[in-house]
Each structure stands twice: as C-alpha cells, then as structure tokens.
Scaffold this motif. Structure first.
Motif, short mmCIF file in Angstrom:
data_model
loop_
_atom_site.label_atom_id
_atom_site.label_comp_id
_atom_site.label_asym_id
_atom_site.label_seq_id
_atom_site.Cartn_x
_atom_site.Cartn_y
_atom_site.Cartn_z
N ALA A 235 40.52 51.45 7.98
CA ALA A 235 40.86 52.68 7.62
C ALA A 235 41.65 53.52 8.64
O ALA A 235 41.05 53.52 9.98
CB ALA A 235 39.73 53.52 7.22
N GLY A 236 42.81 54.00 8.46
CA GLY A 236 43.75 54.58 9.49
C GLY A 236 44.36 53.50 10.16
O GLY A 236 45.11 54.08 11.18
N GLN A 237 44.55 52.35 10.02
CA GLN A 237 45.20 51.44 10.76
C GLN A 237 46.30 50.92 9.92
O GLN A 237 47.18 50.07 10.90
CB GLN A 237 44.09 50.15 11.22
CG GLN A 237 42.98 50.59 11.82
CD GLN A 237 43.13 51.35 13.07
OE1 GLN A 237 43.94 50.81 14.07
NE2 GLN A 237 42.38 52.37 13.49
N LEU A 238 46.43 51.07 8.92
CA LEU A 238 47.63 50.46 8.08
C LEU A 238 48.70 51.64 8.04
O LEU A 238 48.59 52.85 7.63
CB LEU A 238 47.20 50.35 6.71
CG LEU A 238 46.08 48.75 6.71
CD1 LEU A 238 45.75 48.61 5.13
CD2 LEU A 238 46.63 47.64 7.56
N ASP A 239 49.77 51.04 8.18
CA ASP A 239 50.98 52.03 7.76
C ASP A 239 51.55 51.96 6.36
O ASP A 239 52.89 51.90 6.10
CB ASP A 239 52.14 51.60 8.88
CG ASP A 239 52.65 50.02 8.57
OD1 ASP A 239 51.92 49.43 7.79
OD2 ASP A 239 53.77 49.67 9.06
N ARG A 240 50.76 52.44 5.63
CA ARG A 240 50.88 52.36 4.43
C ARG A 240 50.01 53.14 3.41
O ARG A 240 48.80 53.28 3.94
CB ARG A 240 51.06 50.63 3.66
CG ARG A 240 49.91 50.11 3.46
CD ARG A 240 50.02 48.66 3.36
NE ARG A 240 50.61 48.16 4.78
CZ ARG A 240 51.79 47.53 4.89
NH1 ARG A 240 52.57 47.35 4.09
NH2 ARG A 240 52.12 47.10 6.16
N PRO A 241 50.17 53.56 2.21
CA PRO A 241 49.04 54.09 1.44
C PRO A 241 47.79 53.21 1.26
O PRO A 241 48.14 51.97 0.91
CB PRO A 241 49.49 54.52 0.27
CG PRO A 241 51.20 54.65 0.44
CD PRO A 241 51.40 53.53 1.71
N VAL A 242 46.61 53.71 1.22
CA VAL A 242 45.52 52.89 0.85
C VAL A 242 44.75 53.25 -0.37
O VAL A 242 44.41 54.59 -0.24
CB VAL A 242 44.67 52.37 2.12
CG1 VAL A 242 43.46 51.65 1.77
CG2 VAL A 242 45.48 51.99 3.19
N LEU A 243 44.45 52.82 -1.25
CA LEU A 243 43.52 53.06 -2.21
C LEU A 243 42.17 52.20 -2.10
O LEU A 243 42.29 51.09 -2.03
CB LEU A 243 44.10 52.90 -3.71
CG LEU A 243 45.50 53.52 -4.12
CD1 LEU A 243 45.92 53.11 -5.36
CD2 LEU A 243 45.29 55.30 -4.10
N TRP A 244 41.27 53.10 -2.17
CA TRP A 244 39.71 52.54 -1.84
C TRP A 244 39.08 52.42 -3.21
O TRP A 244 38.88 53.13 -3.79
CB TRP A 244 39.10 53.16 -0.75
CG TRP A 244 39.86 53.22 0.60
CD1 TRP A 244 40.21 54.20 1.16
CD2 TRP A 244 39.58 52.21 1.71
NE1 TRP A 244 40.57 53.93 2.49
CE2 TRP A 244 40.19 52.69 2.45
CE3 TRP A 244 38.97 51.00 1.52
CZ2 TRP A 244 40.27 51.77 3.86
CZ3 TRP A 244 39.09 49.98 2.56
CH2 TRP A 244 39.77 50.68 3.85
N CYS A 245 38.52 51.11 -3.32
CA CYS A 245 37.61 51.05 -4.41
C CYS A 245 35.93 50.71 -4.04
O CYS A 245 36.08 49.80 -3.36
CB CYS A 245 38.24 49.86 -5.20
SG CYS A 245 39.86 50.07 -5.83
N GLY A 246 35.33 51.23 -4.57
CA GLY A 246 33.80 50.73 -4.74
C GLY A 246 32.80 51.60 -5.03
O GLY A 246 33.09 52.45 -5.71
N PRO A 291 36.76 43.98 -9.56
CA PRO A 291 38.08 43.64 -10.11
C PRO A 291 38.50 44.56 -11.16
O PRO A 291 39.76 45.14 -11.29
CB PRO A 291 37.76 42.38 -10.69
CG PRO A 291 36.48 41.83 -10.62
CD PRO A 291 35.97 42.85 -9.46
N THR A 292 37.46 45.30 -11.78
CA THR A 292 37.82 46.42 -12.73
C THR A 292 38.40 47.57 -12.08
O THR A 292 39.35 47.95 -12.46
CB THR A 292 36.37 46.71 -13.52
OG1 THR A 292 35.95 45.51 -14.05
CG2 THR A 292 36.74 47.78 -14.65
N LEU A 293 37.80 47.86 -10.95
CA LEU A 293 38.39 49.19 -10.30
C LEU A 293 39.75 48.81 -9.63
O LEU A 293 40.67 49.76 -9.75
CB LEU A 293 37.43 49.71 -9.28
CG LEU A 293 35.86 50.29 -9.53
CD1 LEU A 293 35.31 50.34 -8.11
CD2 LEU A 293 36.11 51.44 -10.56
#
Length: 463
Positions: A235-246, A291-293
């Motif tokens: 979180a906050g470390q990637l230089d790209r958009p992140v979509l979180w599933c859970g 996998p569904t999300l």
C-alpha cells in the motif's frame, strides 16, 4: 496463429540465415518446441535442458514437416528447401519472437500470479471477460516462459483479450514472463509458502511475485488481495493504481452474506465502487470469494455490465483436478483437488471438506514439496488444522505426510492412517468409504494423486 514470414522472424530475433536458396517471403504458420508433434509449415525451436538438447532432433522435425528451425550452431549439412536461423540462445529467441508476435495484436493482457489460486483466478477472470470478448487464456500448466510463448502463438485476429497465468519457483522467472507478455493489468492472489525452499522467506516470495509489474504497460492497475498481510505492505509503494479485494476491512471490491449449499456452490453479495450485486459461484470454499472479486474488478475495468459479470461467474468452470466435485451414488462425493498442493491451498481444501453437508468426512492427503527446512512443521500444521475443523478420518500418504498423521492424532482426529504408498492406501480407502461420505484428495503434483481419485471412482458407482 497468423502467418509470419522468414524475413519477419529474422528481424524479430536478430538472427543469421543459414543454408541456401531460402525464400525470405515464405510463411511460417506455427512455432513448436516438440519434434514429436511437429506440423507442416512450422518453425522448430530446439531447446536445451539439463538432460536434453533439442538440436539432436532438428532433422527429424524438418523431415516431419517443419519449414525451418532456430539453431545455436552451424550444422555440417542443410536440408534443401529448409531455413535455418542461427541465434545465440534458442530459448531467448523464442521469447523475443513471442513478444514480437504479441505486439502485432491490439488487445488487453491480464496477468495473474500468486502462491495459491492463480489458476482458479485466471479461469474466473477469463469466464467473466468471456461474456463480452473472445478470450485467450493459459491452458493447463503452461505458466512458464515457454508455456507463455506457446499460449501467445495461439493468438489470431479474432481474439479480443488475453488472460495469462504466470508461475515461478525461483527469483527472476516472473520478470522474464512479464517481459514477454507486457501485461496491461496485473493480479496477485496472495503470498504463501510455495517454493520457499528456493526463495528462503515469504518476503522474498513477495519480491519475486512483484516482478510482474516490471514490464506492465504504463498506467495499468494492480489488483491485489487486501486480506493478505504481505500484499498489504505494498500500500502506497506502487507507482500505479491499486484495486484492493477482500472481506476483512473496507476494500474497493468486497463481499458479504456468503452462503454455501455444502455441495456444489455458494452465493454472496459483491460490492464494487460502482454497484452492489448478488452472484452465484459454482464452486465450494470461502476462498472462492477472492477470484470472484478480482474477476469483477477486471470486468468493470473493461466495461462489462453487472449482468455480464454475474453470468460470467456463474459460467466459471475449474481447470481439471482443481477442486472438481464428483458426485457418486449413495451420497458419496469426491473432491478432486489433486493438481498441486502447498500449505495454504491444503488448508483451504480442508476447510471446503469441513463445510460440506453432514456426513462422514475423509481427507486423503499427501506430501507437499519445495518447502525446504520448514517441511516438517508445515505438514504438521495441516494435521493440527484437521483436528480443529472436525474431519472424521485422515488417510495420509507419503514420507512427509507422516507429519500430518502424527499431528492429526495429537489433534484428536478420530481415525488416522499413514501409508507409505498410494497402493497401500487403496484397501484402507475401500474399508473406510461408506454412504453419505465426502472424500477430499489432495497432494503435490509429483504425488499423482489422480490415481487415487480413479481408484475411488472404481469402487463407487456413477449417479
């Protein structure tokens, strides 16, 4: 595959043409690495391994119909009418050609990796996208660099999207595969103990999985399991958009009201940034939510409607030997999850067994490999888990499975058997099997536990 000319292949790999009288405009219609299954007009790529050298089969491949070949060295003679392209490394040239070929097509590539569930996630994403697009996906176990090349060479102008699974057991392998595929969207399902023997720690496994981002198209999103403690460190470390599933905290994509029928599937409500909707998942296990999300996230990225995502999830079919549910007479159910195993997937499968309908529950479990010095403790943890989940009977098979059996006895599993071989297990299975039984069969791939599934099928009756 769309045809490529000899000239195009030469330019793509930077090779040198050998032989005489070659028509540079001649077309190649296949790229193949197995001389035994060569097709007319194909390019034969002789790979070199620890125990073999494909150069020994060049003549056989050319005589069998291949139009030409790669080679790392000049040859004493050349067959007339065949082309030979000299390259420094045939495997590297294969990868370069696959990347060049993939770039001929304007379509999104979704890449999936992770310690557990990547095949299931790949299949679920492909099923959802398949409601709107024609989708190319990795088949079987073709998740290496060579397998990825083979998959990409199946592309033609009719495909509109690709979903590729990326596997590894050493650092650097995902980097290579990602460089071939150049994905638009990258999914990581989780970080577990798979291949820890080679990588040393789960933190190193995380680093290796994150190689998937090195060749991702600029601006492409990452879709990550937000319930995985190591993935959360990104979180906050990637230089790209992140979509979180859970499901354990507020996420971009989440699910609740999960209800299982205990036999063939589950229902839940999916919540996304754009809508809430119910889905019916034709598979067992709470882990199927992930996998569904992820598939729902990919679907919304590529413009699928709620109804299309719902239909895609409902049309999901697992790859062979991935928690395939076999219904037999006398209310006997076989859960065939024999493709592979690691500690995380083993616990997930045991959880599925524990939550099936009331009846006698048998776990047939075998060795898990590539766990290094942690193998004993990780196998024992499965035995302890069997006691916590209320399994009635364990049949443990293999040298390492003895740790499962010993821990299961300590955890008060009512019936525990340990067998050195699958053959020794068969009479025990015949003895413990009874009406109203669910049997889980699972082990690492090298154990070939599908043999035990076939035996169970032979002593039970079709519905």
């Amino acid at each position: 595959m769309e045809p490529m000319t000899v000239r195009e292949i030469l330019e793509a790999v930077g090779g040198a043409l050998l032989g005489e009288g070659v028509d540079l405009d001649a077309q190649v219609t296949r790229v193949e690495t197995d001389s035994r299954t060569i097709h007319q007009g194909g390019l034969f790529v002789p790979l070199i391994g620890e125990q073999f050298d494909g150069h020994a089969y060049i003549n056989a491949a050319l005589e069998g119909g291949a139009a030409g070949c790669f080679t790392q060295r000049e040859r004493e003679s050349y067959l007339p009418g065949k082309f030979y392209i000299k390259v420094r490394d045939t495997r590297k040239a294969l990868r370069e050609l696959a990347r060049h070929y993939k770039r001929k097509f304007d379509l999104p590539v979704v890449a999936v990796t992770g310690s557990v569930g990547k095949t299931t996630t790949k299949d679920m994403v492909a099923a959802v996208l398949g409601e709107k697009y024609k989708v190319l996906k990795t088949e079987g176990n073709l998740n290496t660099d060579i397998g990825t090349c083979s998959t990409l060479f199946r592309l033609d102008r009719t495909y509109q999207a690709a979903v590729l699974e990326m596997g590894m057991n050493h650092a650097g392998e995902i980097d290579v595969i990602s460089s071939i595929a150049e994905p638009d969207v990258c999914l990581i399902t989780n970080i577990g103990d798979s291949h820890i023997e080679f990588l040393g720690s789960r933190e190193n496994i995380l680093k290796a999985k994150c190689e998937i981002f090195r060749h991702q198209r600029p601006g492409g999103p990452a879709i990550l399991n937000g319930d995985d403690e190591l993935l959360r460190t990104l979180a906050g470390q990637l230089d790209r958009p992140v979509l979180w599933c859970g499901v354990t905290r507020p996420m971009d994509y989440s699910a609740d009201h999960l209800v299982s029928d205990g036999k063939v599937g589950m229902n839940c409500e999916v919540k996304t940034p754009h809508s809430n909707f119910k889905v019916s998942i034709p598979a067992l296990g709470s882990h199927m939510v992930y996998p569904t999300l992820m598939a729902a996230a990919v679907g919304e990225l590529y413009g699928l409607t709620t109804e299309e995502i719902q239909r895609g999830v409902a049309h999901f079919a697992p790859t062979k030997m991935r928690m395939n549910i076999l219904q037999r007479r006398d209310d006997i159910t076989i859960l065939n999850d024999t493709y592979n195993a690691n500690p995380q997937s083993m616990r997930a499968a045991v959880e599925v067994l524990s939550k099936t309908h009331d009846g006698y529950k048998v776990a047939v479990l075998g060795d898990m490999f590539e766990l290094g010095p942690l193998a004993g403790a990780l196998h024992a943890s499965i035995g302890e888990y069997l006691g916590k989940t209320g399994i009635d009977c364990l049949v443990a098979v293999g040298e390492l499975a003895k740790y499962i059996a010993d821990a299961a006895r300590d955890a008060m599993v009512p019936e525990v058997y340990h067998c050195a071989t699958k053959e020794e297990a068969q009479p025990i299975l015949a003895r413990v099997l009874r009406p109203h039984t669910t049997v889980l069969v699972k082990a690492s791939r090298l154990m070939a536990f599908e043999d035990l599934v076939e035996y169970l099928k032979s002593i039970t009756k079709d519905i």
